[in-house]
Design a protein around this motif. Sequence first.
Motif, PDB file in Angstrom:
ATOM      1  N   MET A   1       0.820  -1.184   0.000  1.00 39.38           N
ATOM      2  CA  MET A   1       0.000   0.000   0.000  1.00 39.38           C
ATOM      3  C   MET A   1       0.865   1.248   0.000  1.00 39.38           C
ATOM      4  SD  MET A   1      -3.318   0.110   2.347  1.00 39.38           S
ATOM      5  CE  MET A   1      -4.729   0.464   1.437  1.00 39.38           C
ATOM      6  N   ALA A   2       0.343   2.324  -0.592  1.00 38.98           N
ATOM      7  CA  ALA A   2       1.091   3.572  -0.652  1.00 38.98           C
ATOM      8  C   ALA A   2       1.037   4.265   0.697  1.00 38.98           C
ATOM      9  CB  ALA A   2       0.503   4.475  -1.720  1.00 38.98           C
ATOM     10  N   SER A   3       2.087   4.963   1.015  1.00 39.69           N
ATOM     11  CA  SER A   3       2.141   5.656   2.298  1.00 39.69           C
ATOM     12  C   SER A   3       1.234   6.883   2.279  1.00 39.69           C
ATOM     13  CB  SER A   3       3.579   6.058   2.609  1.00 39.69           C
ATOM     14  OG  SER A   3       3.981   7.083   1.745  1.00 39.69           O
ATOM     15  N   THR A   4       0.900   7.378   3.446  1.00 42.73           N
ATOM     16  CA  THR A   4       0.051   8.559   3.584  1.00 42.73           C
ATOM     17  C   THR A   4       0.714   9.775   2.955  1.00 42.73           C
ATOM     18  OG1 THR A   4      -0.768   7.632   5.649  1.00 42.73           O
ATOM     19  CG2 THR A   4      -1.205   9.947   5.263  1.00 42.73           C
ATOM     20  N   SER A   5       2.016   9.871   3.096  1.00 41.88           N
ATOM     21  CA  SER A   5       2.764  10.987   2.532  1.00 41.88           C
ATOM     22  C   SER A   5       2.655  11.001   1.009  1.00 41.88           C
ATOM     23  CB  SER A   5       4.221  10.900   2.955  1.00 41.88           C
ATOM     24  OG  SER A   5       4.978  11.895   2.323  1.00 41.88           O
ATOM     25  N   THR A   6       2.741   9.853   0.377  1.00 39.76           N
ATOM     26  CA  THR A   6       2.638   9.765  -1.084  1.00 39.76           C
ATOM     27  C   THR A   6       1.237  10.141  -1.537  1.00 39.76           C
ATOM     28  OG1 THR A   6       4.273   7.985  -1.058  1.00 39.76           O
ATOM     29  CG2 THR A   6       2.986   8.251  -3.057  1.00 39.76           C
ATOM     30  N   LEU A   7       0.218   9.688  -0.826  1.00 40.08           N
ATOM     31  CA  LEU A   7      -1.160  10.031  -1.170  1.00 40.08           C
ATOM     32  C   LEU A   7      -1.418  11.526  -1.009  1.00 40.08           C
ATOM     33  CD1 LEU A   7      -3.143   7.035   0.378  1.00 40.08           C
ATOM     34  CD2 LEU A   7      -2.706   7.507  -2.031  1.00 40.08           C
ATOM     35  N   SER A   8      -0.904  12.114   0.048  1.00 36.23           N
ATOM     36  CA  SER A   8      -1.071  13.551   0.274  1.00 36.23           C
ATOM     37  C   SER A   8      -0.407  14.358  -0.834  1.00 36.23           C
ATOM     38  CB  SER A   8      -0.482  13.958   1.614  1.00 36.23           C
ATOM     39  OG  SER A   8      -1.191  13.376   2.670  1.00 36.23           O
ATOM     40  N   THR A   9       0.774  13.933  -1.241  1.00 38.42           N
ATOM     41  CA  THR A   9       1.485  14.618  -2.312  1.00 38.42           C
ATOM     42  C   THR A   9       0.721  14.487  -3.632  1.00 38.42           C
ATOM     43  OG1 THR A   9       3.587  14.172  -1.209  1.00 38.42           O
ATOM     44  CG2 THR A   9       3.689  14.793  -3.524  1.00 38.42           C
ATOM     45  N   TRP A  11      -2.499  13.985  -3.975  1.00 38.95           N
ATOM     46  CA  TRP A  11      -3.707  14.778  -3.853  1.00 38.95           C
ATOM     47  C   TRP A  11      -3.400  16.257  -4.093  1.00 38.95           C
ATOM     48  CZ3 TRP A  11      -5.172  18.709  -0.488  1.00 38.95           C
ATOM     49  CH2 TRP A  11      -6.524  19.056  -0.510  1.00 38.95           C
ATOM     50  N   PHE A  12      -2.319  16.745  -3.501  1.00 38.60           N
ATOM     51  CA  PHE A  12      -1.927  18.146  -3.656  1.00 38.60           C
ATOM     52  C   PHE A  12      -1.670  18.483  -5.130  1.00 38.60           C
ATOM     53  CE2 PHE A  12       1.551  21.229  -4.074  1.00 38.60           C
ATOM     54  CZ  PHE A  12       0.944  22.346  -3.516  1.00 38.60           C
ATOM     55  N   TYR A  13      -0.889  17.645  -5.817  1.00 35.71           N
ATOM     56  CA  TYR A  13      -0.561  17.916  -7.212  1.00 35.71           C
ATOM     57  C   TYR A  13      -1.777  17.766  -8.134  1.00 35.71           C
ATOM     58  CZ  TYR A  13       4.357  18.508  -6.216  1.00 35.71           C
ATOM     59  OH  TYR A  13       5.542  18.985  -5.753  1.00 35.71           O
ATOM     60  N   LEU A  16      -3.635  20.991  -7.693  1.00 35.14           N
ATOM     61  CA  LEU A  16      -2.881  22.055  -8.348  1.00 35.14           C
ATOM     62  C   LEU A  16      -3.079  22.002  -9.860  1.00 35.14           C
ATOM     63  CD1 LEU A  16      -0.908  24.386  -7.773  1.00 35.14           C
ATOM     64  CD2 LEU A  16       0.955  22.767  -8.070  1.00 35.14           C
ATOM     65  N   LEU A  17      -3.073  20.805 -10.427  1.00 38.77           N
ATOM     66  CA  LEU A  17      -3.299  20.632 -11.857  1.00 38.77           C
ATOM     67  C   LEU A  17      -4.707  21.069 -12.235  1.00 38.77           C
ATOM     68  CD1 LEU A  17      -2.339  19.550 -14.615  1.00 38.77           C
ATOM     69  CD2 LEU A  17      -3.267  17.324 -13.933  1.00 38.77           C
ATOM     70  N   LEU A  18      -5.700  20.706 -11.429  1.00 37.92           N
ATOM     71  CA  LEU A  18      -7.082  21.100 -11.675  1.00 37.92           C
ATOM     72  C   LEU A  18      -7.231  22.624 -11.636  1.00 37.92           C
ATOM     73  CD1 LEU A  18     -10.005  20.296 -12.139  1.00 37.92           C
ATOM     74  CD2 LEU A  18     -10.264  20.112  -9.661  1.00 37.92           C
TER      75      LEU A  18
END
Length: 103
Positions: A1-9, A11-13, A16-18
Amino acid sequence: MASTSTLSTAWFYSKLLLLGLLLVSYSSKEDEDDTVRGKQLMSRACDEIYVVGEGETLHTISDKCGDPFIVEQNPHIHDPDDVFPGLVIMITPFSNSRNNIII
């Protein structure tokens, strides 16, 4: 599973793209509106009572409406260079037959 930090990053990007896509689409729409507005401005009729539009000068209005005596017919215009959007002026289209003198 992906870490919380990777998911947060991620989500942020994605947000930002949207946001970037929304800004680009809004900017493109605004440019289209200016083009349409400019065409409408140039094609609108010259009535006896004329409201100055954005970007218009007495010279462009005179050419468009065929009235070379706008300043003389509008005593509330003290400075011909001080014309602004929303200014109301009288237009009397110039006619050659009006100036013909019969002797």
